[in-house]
Write a protein that holds these residues in place. Structure first.
Motif, mmCIF file in Angstrom:
data_model
loop_
_atom_site.group_PDB
_atom_site.id
_atom_site.type_symbol
_atom_site.label_atom_id
_atom_site.label_comp_id
_atom_site.label_asym_id
_atom_site.label_seq_id
_atom_site.Cartn_x
_atom_site.Cartn_y
_atom_site.Cartn_z
ATOM 1 N N PRO B 15 -4.193 1.048 -17.627
ATOM 2 C CA PRO B 15 -3.853 -0.148 -16.845
ATOM 3 C C PRO B 15 -4.911 -0.444 -15.799
ATOM 4 O O PRO B 15 -5.596 0.457 -15.303
ATOM 5 N N THR B 16 -5.005 -1.723 -15.466
ATOM 6 C CA THR B 16 -6.052 -2.167 -14.549
ATOM 7 C C THR B 16 -5.951 -1.484 -13.196
ATOM 8 O O THR B 16 -6.957 -1.057 -12.636
ATOM 9 N N HIS B 17 -4.743 -1.359 -12.676
ATOM 10 C CA HIS B 17 -4.634 -0.786 -11.336
ATOM 11 C C HIS B 17 -5.129 0.648 -11.305
ATOM 12 O O HIS B 17 -5.624 1.112 -10.282
ATOM 13 N N GLU B 18 -5.025 1.331 -12.441
ATOM 14 C CA GLU B 18 -5.549 2.687 -12.510
ATOM 15 C C GLU B 18 -7.078 2.676 -12.461
ATOM 16 O O GLU B 18 -7.694 3.484 -11.763
ATOM 17 N N VAL B 19 -7.665 1.761 -13.198
ATOM 18 C CA VAL B 19 -9.123 1.651 -13.206
ATOM 19 C C VAL B 19 -9.637 1.314 -11.809
ATOM 20 O O VAL B 19 -10.569 1.944 -11.296
ATOM 21 N N GLY B 51 -7.804 -8.801 -10.409
ATOM 22 C CA GLY B 51 -6.750 -9.596 -9.805
ATOM 23 C C GLY B 51 -6.349 -9.019 -8.468
ATOM 24 O O GLY B 51 -6.841 -7.982 -8.030
ATOM 25 N N MET B 52 -5.441 -9.684 -7.815
ATOM 26 C CA MET B 52 -5.037 -9.261 -6.486
ATOM 27 C C MET B 52 -4.055 -8.091 -6.548
ATOM 28 O O MET B 52 -4.153 -7.150 -5.769
ATOM 29 N N THR B 53 -3.123 -8.155 -7.481
ATOM 30 C CA THR B 53 -2.095 -7.114 -7.558
ATOM 31 C C THR B 53 -2.673 -5.723 -7.806
ATOM 32 O O THR B 53 -2.322 -4.786 -7.086
ATOM 33 N N PRO B 54 -3.527 -5.543 -8.793
ATOM 34 C CA PRO B 54 -4.081 -4.204 -8.999
ATOM 35 C C PRO B 54 -4.818 -3.677 -7.773
ATOM 36 O O PRO B 54 -4.701 -2.496 -7.428
ATOM 37 N N VAL B 55 -5.550 -4.553 -7.108
ATOM 38 C CA VAL B 55 -6.266 -4.117 -5.907
ATOM 39 C C VAL B 55 -5.295 -3.665 -4.833
ATOM 40 O O VAL B 55 -5.478 -2.626 -4.195
ATOM 41 N N ARG B 56 -4.245 -4.439 -4.640
ATOM 42 C CA ARG B 56 -3.238 -4.061 -3.644
ATOM 43 C C ARG B 56 -2.674 -2.677 -3.946
ATOM 44 O O ARG B 56 -2.544 -1.841 -3.063
ATOM 45 N N GLU B 57 -2.339 -2.426 -5.210
ATOM 46 C CA GLU B 57 -1.725 -1.152 -5.563
ATOM 47 C C GLU B 57 -2.697 0.004 -5.353
ATOM 48 O O GLU B 57 -2.317 1.074 -4.874
ATOM 49 N N ALA B 58 -3.951 -0.232 -5.702
ATOM 50 C CA ALA B 58 -4.952 0.818 -5.505
ATOM 51 C C ALA B 58 -5.100 1.132 -4.022
ATOM 52 O O ALA B 58 -5.183 2.301 -3.627
ATOM 53 N N ILE B 59 -5.106 0.097 -3.198
ATOM 54 C CA ILE B 59 -5.238 0.315 -1.761
ATOM 55 C C ILE B 59 -4.041 1.078 -1.218
ATOM 56 O O ILE B 59 -4.183 2.002 -0.413
ATOM 57 N N ARG B 60 -2.840 0.734 -1.670
ATOM 58 C CA ARG B 60 -1.649 1.457 -1.211
ATOM 59 C C ARG B 60 -1.734 2.934 -1.573
ATOM 60 O O ARG B 60 -1.405 3.800 -0.781
ATOM 61 N N ARG B 61 -2.176 3.187 -2.788
ATOM 62 C CA ARG B 61 -2.262 4.569 -3.233
ATOM 63 C C ARG B 61 -3.241 5.351 -2.377
ATOM 64 O O ARG B 61 -2.944 6.452 -1.914
ATOM 65 N N LEU B 62 -4.419 4.763 -2.180
ATOM 66 C CA LEU B 62 -5.440 5.460 -1.407
ATOM 67 C C LEU B 62 -5.019 5.603 0.051
ATOM 68 O O LEU B 62 -5.365 6.592 0.703
ATOM 69 N N THR B 63 -4.272 4.639 0.536
ATOM 70 C CA THR B 63 -3.764 4.757 1.897
ATOM 71 C C THR B 63 -2.800 5.936 2.003
ATOM 72 O O THR B 63 -2.857 6.717 2.950
#
Lengths: 225, 225
Positions: B15-19, B51-63
């Motif tokens: 999935p994109t958010h993983e990448v 997209g915006m959603t995958p980036v948001r999720e990645a940022i949340r995870r890293l946070t």
DNA sequence: GCGGTGAGAATATGATCAAAATCGCCGCTG
DNA sequence: CAGCGGCGATTTTGATCATATTCTCACCGC
């Protein structure tokens, strides 16, 4: 002056994803969710009456913290700790938590100790009345109110993650054996605080952790028969 | 047979958010992002073409993992470790990483050691050529290839989080002093692996960590003058 | 210096698309 | 004839996006 227009205690509005995160986290920590139980996005949007995006973000956060697990097939569930993982949790908790308690000891003020004593009496009351939920919540508060005084945000975050992994299993133990068998090692901890004896406090916390882990270990062992 | 219709190496689509998460994580780990640097969602959507959603999720995870920090006013940035936090990182790393190395030691196969030796020679080459990026990547690989053999996913995740917090600062040190001053404590580690001496391996890892932390400590101290 | 105002960025929603699981149907076998 | 196993349609669920709304910050005029 406009800060008062919400008429409330909170000057800053808390974003929805933060609220959802806290609610979900508490559900994990205090045993509303059983190990192995699947967690679906749409189920939570309905249950918590929230939009899809905040729920997704909360799930991602909790997954990163180890409170939830991805099952490969992009499903999420509450993890079930195996014996090998219990060893890891034991090592990490026994290393970090007594250390935090020891650091915290020197900066404890009288008012802090009084607050902790109040929480401890809440714990005892919960044990007497068999209120598992209340026991878990106040046990959590006791430990983290103490650890927070160590002023070590990184270690605190790590320990928090350990509790998130530990929570569901502890809940299972309580459900199985009731509150009567639960440890109350907090008396000696409080005594050590009054004496300002950091080493003794660390030992008390260590014993408390050992006892909790041992109970979960036995629970896992008997469940696998 | 239908599994081959994507004609590719990957049977499962990532999935994109993983990448996005992996890419962002590497940017933090290997110093593409400086401490204190702001991280905006829209900036990343443009930079990573996502997209915006995958980036948001990645940022949340890293946070959640401590690699990024929320600044209260819903801004996100790369955290800058202070001296007090360096103490926390030092304690946690010195406690957990030698332990992991020690556990891993007994399950190391010949092929594992050979692989680690290859990585180490990559490290040396990177030091010689002054290639900071390559040094950081292979240093990471060396440690985590080793730690992974301990089969301790929980501790591994914690250590991973510690490296994420440590990464940007280490990068600053390298940028300041160059690769020539970088530690190479891996020789004795490799020797201990060959000998199957877990205690010696733990000591070697401990020395390696101490050295790295000491460099960052000096860097912080001089920067604050 | 201060308060209003606007640009830009983050939050949150709902729709849409794709993937996975479930369930029922059919054919096969004992 | 009954039970079992596999195949396919339905339905549930996750992933992504476009968009509306809210909030923050900085600039500008008073």
């Amino acid at each position: 002056m406009e800060k008062l227009i919400d008429g409330g205690v909170l000057p800053r509005k808390i974003p929805t994803h933060e609220v959802i995160y806290c609610r979900l986290r508490d559900m994990v920590l205090f045993g509303q969710l059983k190990p192995g139980q699947p967690v679906t996005i749409q189920g939570l949007t309905a249950q918590l009456d929230a939009g899809m995006t905040p729920v997704r973000e909360a799930i991602r956060r909790l997954t990163a913290e180890g409170a939830l697990t991805l099952q490969g097939n992009r499903r999420v569930c509450v993890p079930d700790v195996a014996l090998t993982q219990l060893e890891e949790l034991a090592f990490a908790r026994l290393t970090l938590e007594p250390h935090l308690a020891s650091i915290a000891c020197s900066s404890l003020k009288k008012s802090d100790i009084i607050r902790l004593e109040k929480i401890d009496s809440e714990i005892n009351r919960a044990i007497d009345t068999g209120d598992v939920q209340r026991y878990l919540m106040n046990n959590y508060r006791f430990h983290f109110d103490l650890y927070e005084q160590a002023q070590s945000p990184i270690l605190l975050a790590i320990v928090h993650s350990l509790w998130l992994r530990f929570g569901p299993s502890l809940r299972v133990v309580c459900g199985r054996f009731g509150t009567s068998s639960l440890p109350d090692r907090h008396e000696e901890a409080l005594a050590a605080m009054h004496a300002g004896d950091a080493a003794a406090l660390a030992r008390a916390v260590e014993q408390d952790i050992r006892q909790g882990i041992e109970q979960v270990r036995q629970s896992i062992a008997t469940a696998n028969v």
